[in-house]
Design an enzyme around this catalytic site. Structure first.
Site, mmCIF file in Angstrom:
data_model
loop_
_atom_site.group_PDB
_atom_site.id
_atom_site.type_symbol
_atom_site.label_atom_id
_atom_site.label_comp_id
_atom_site.label_asym_id
_atom_site.label_seq_id
_atom_site.Cartn_x
_atom_site.Cartn_y
_atom_site.Cartn_z
ATOM 1 N N ARG A 17 29.727 37.020 29.277
ATOM 2 C CA ARG A 17 28.193 37.016 28.871
ATOM 3 C C ARG A 17 27.260 36.659 29.768
ATOM 4 O O ARG A 17 25.986 36.854 29.735
ATOM 5 C CB ARG A 17 28.367 36.060 27.626
ATOM 6 C CG ARG A 17 28.717 36.541 26.283
ATOM 7 C CD ARG A 17 29.182 35.525 25.364
ATOM 8 N NE ARG A 17 30.292 34.703 25.750
ATOM 9 C CZ ARG A 17 30.847 33.416 25.094
ATOM 10 N NH1 ARG A 17 30.046 33.234 24.014
ATOM 11 N NH2 ARG A 17 31.671 32.963 25.441
ATOM 12 N N ASN A 27 33.380 20.889 18.431
ATOM 13 C CA ASN A 27 34.324 20.773 19.381
ATOM 14 C C ASN A 27 33.455 21.060 20.914
ATOM 15 O O ASN A 27 33.059 22.009 21.202
ATOM 16 C CB ASN A 27 35.597 21.546 19.307
ATOM 17 C CG ASN A 27 36.381 21.374 20.548
ATOM 18 O OD1 ASN A 27 36.399 20.429 21.142
ATOM 19 N ND2 ASN A 27 37.033 22.397 20.785
#
Ligand code: UD1
Ligand code: CA
Length: 457
Positions: free
Chosen positions: A16, A170
């Site tokens: 990305r 997380n």
């Protein structure tokens, strides 16, 4: 810290980012993301650590250098698989390992130390670092049971609608008991939405075996992961503010933090004032009582005390006490500007030593030269250091006076107290105390204009 180890996951491609450069080598405030993570680990004082490399491993390894140990993940089959690839590093160790992501550069040494302490004092098998965020999109979610204890981590892509509403995420950072982690890794499968071996599944495996698993909640900003260039910018902003805030608390005045960019590791002394539009990069060290900016860029340079740099660029150079540089000066690599020197507007200095108290006030180029102290350069002096093939040195003694619009054609030497008449092109050495005139004498032709019939009524 005894029996505390680190593992940094840095094998992923970072698609990305849309970049040829491996993701972890992208810079945040002047240092690669991986450097920040390693510095935090070393700052916390781990006994040993390793980096898992994979995508463009050679490039990442070359960047890290021989002192940093790595393990190799040939195929990127997930974060759990990355840890499996470092089994050899973990196998003969007793104690705790903290696992960090190479693309999360904002973690601090203090947090790492605190997590180790928390994890070890509670006797947990695993401790997950978590954070609350309003925008948990893309992160693994922390699923807790009815007692509020952590039950498992579910990846965004595998999460149900209800699980996606969970705002506790997380961070991708965990402490594990090394033995328990190695055992749980043997039970990992890739039966999930991405067909990957998720490290996050280790939590549920440990839970099911009746082991104690905890969570350590901290501020989201420390865990911000960088997956895109937009997030790279955001991480830079967080780090930049941290750096500026610390400098201000240490006694540096920063007039406009929003337009000031200072790399991690730059040192600035007390009572120095930084004006807007200033960029200070690399291994730069700046002393006390300086005035830097506005609109200046300083790279890998040593600036001593009481120096002024205004609207100028200084690269790989040393500027000594109370010198004044600018506005609009360009100090190029390998230069040393002496004490109380004045480098004025539109002056370029390249790989030259300028002695204490010398004035180079305007429109001058000095390259490959050694200039003594208390000299004066007239406006428009050019050191002609290049003949089209080679560069040559120029040497100037102390107290030399160089008239305006002079060329000093190198190689050439001027002795102490030498004077050069304005408009001279100097091609031969000038002895100590001599005046050199190297231009034709002026001739006035009386009545010339009338005789030519110019301006006739
Ligand atoms: C991961 C966590 C997610 C967490 C998020 C925090 C898993 C399965 N998910 O997701 O719960 O909220 O981090 O940012 O762990 N890497 C390897 N080898 C691989 C895959 C990844 O070394 O095969 C490295 C990457 O280089 C990166 C780190 O592991 O530094 C995290 O990988 P990434 O793919 O970015 O995980 P996320 O999808 O962000
Ligand atoms: Ca990530």
């Amino acid at each position: 810290m005894e029996n505390c180890y680190g593992l940094v996951l840095a094998a992923g491609e970072g698609k990305r980012m849309k970049s040829k450069l491996p993701k972890v080598l992208h810079k945040v405030c002047g240092k690669a993301m991986i450097d920040h993570v390693i510095n935090a680990l070393m700052g916390a004082g781990v006994e040993d650590f390793q980096v898992v490399v994979g995508h463009k491993a050679d490039e990442v390894k070359a960047y890290l250098g021989d002192n940093i140990k790595t393990s190799y993940q040939s195929e990127q089959l997930g974060t759990g698989h990355a840890v499996m690839c470092s089994r050899d590093f973990l196998r003969n160790k007793e104690g705790t390992v903290i696992i960090l992501a190479g693309d999360a550069p904002l973690i601090t040494a203090e947090t790492i130390s605190k997590v180790f302490e928390y994890h070890n004092s509670k006797g947990y098998s695993a401790t997950v670092l978590t954070a609350d965020t309003e925008n948990p999109e893309g992160f693994g979610r922390i699923v807790r049971d009815e007692h509020g204890d952590i039950r498992k981590i579910v990846e965004h892509k595998d999460a149900s609608h209800e699980e996606r509403l969970i705002k506790e995420i997380n961070s991708g950072t965990y402490c594990f008991n090394i033995n328990d982690l190695l055992n749980a890794l043997n039970k990992l499968t890739n039966n999930n939405a991405q067909g990957e071996y998720y490290l996050t599944d280790v939590i549920e495996i440990l839970k099911n075996e009746g082991r104690k698993v905890g969570a350590y909640k901290s501020s989201f900003t420390e865990f911000m992961g960088v997956n895109t260039r937009a997030q790279l910018y955001e991480a830079n902003e967080v780090m930049r503010k941290r750096i500026l805030m610390k400098l201000m608390l240490d006694g540096v005045t920063i007039i406009d933090p929003s337009s000031t960019y200072i790399d991690d590791g730059v040192v600035i002394g007390m009572d120095t004032i930084i004006y807007p539009g200033t960029i200070i990069e690399g291994k730069s060290v700046i002393g006390e009582d300086c005035v830097i900016g506005p609109n200046s860029r300083i790279v890998d340079s040593e600036i001593q005390n009481g120096v002024e740099v205004q609207s100028s660029v200084v690269l790989e150079s040393k500027i000594m006490d109370k010198a004044k540089v600018g506005p609009f000066a360009y100090i190029r690599p390998g230069s040393q500007i002496g004490k109380k020197v004045k480098i004025g507007d539109f002056v370029e200095i390249k790989k030259s030593v300028i002695g204490d108290g010398t004035k180079v006030s305007h429109l001058t180029y000095i390259g490959d030269a050694e200039v003594g102290s208390d000299c004066n350069f007239g406006c428009g002096t050019v050191v002609v250091n290049y003949d089209g093939t080679r560069k040559y040195k120029t040497k100037i003694g102390n107290h030399a006076f160089i008239g305006c619009n002079t060329n000093l054609v190198a190689p050439v030497e001027l002795g102490d107290n030498a004077y050069v008449a304005a408009g001279s092109t100097i091609t031969e050495d000038v002895p100590e105390g001599a005046l050199a005139v190297a231009r034709s004498r002026q001739v006035n032709k009386e009545g010339w204009v009338d005789k030519k019939g110019i301006w006739k009524k």
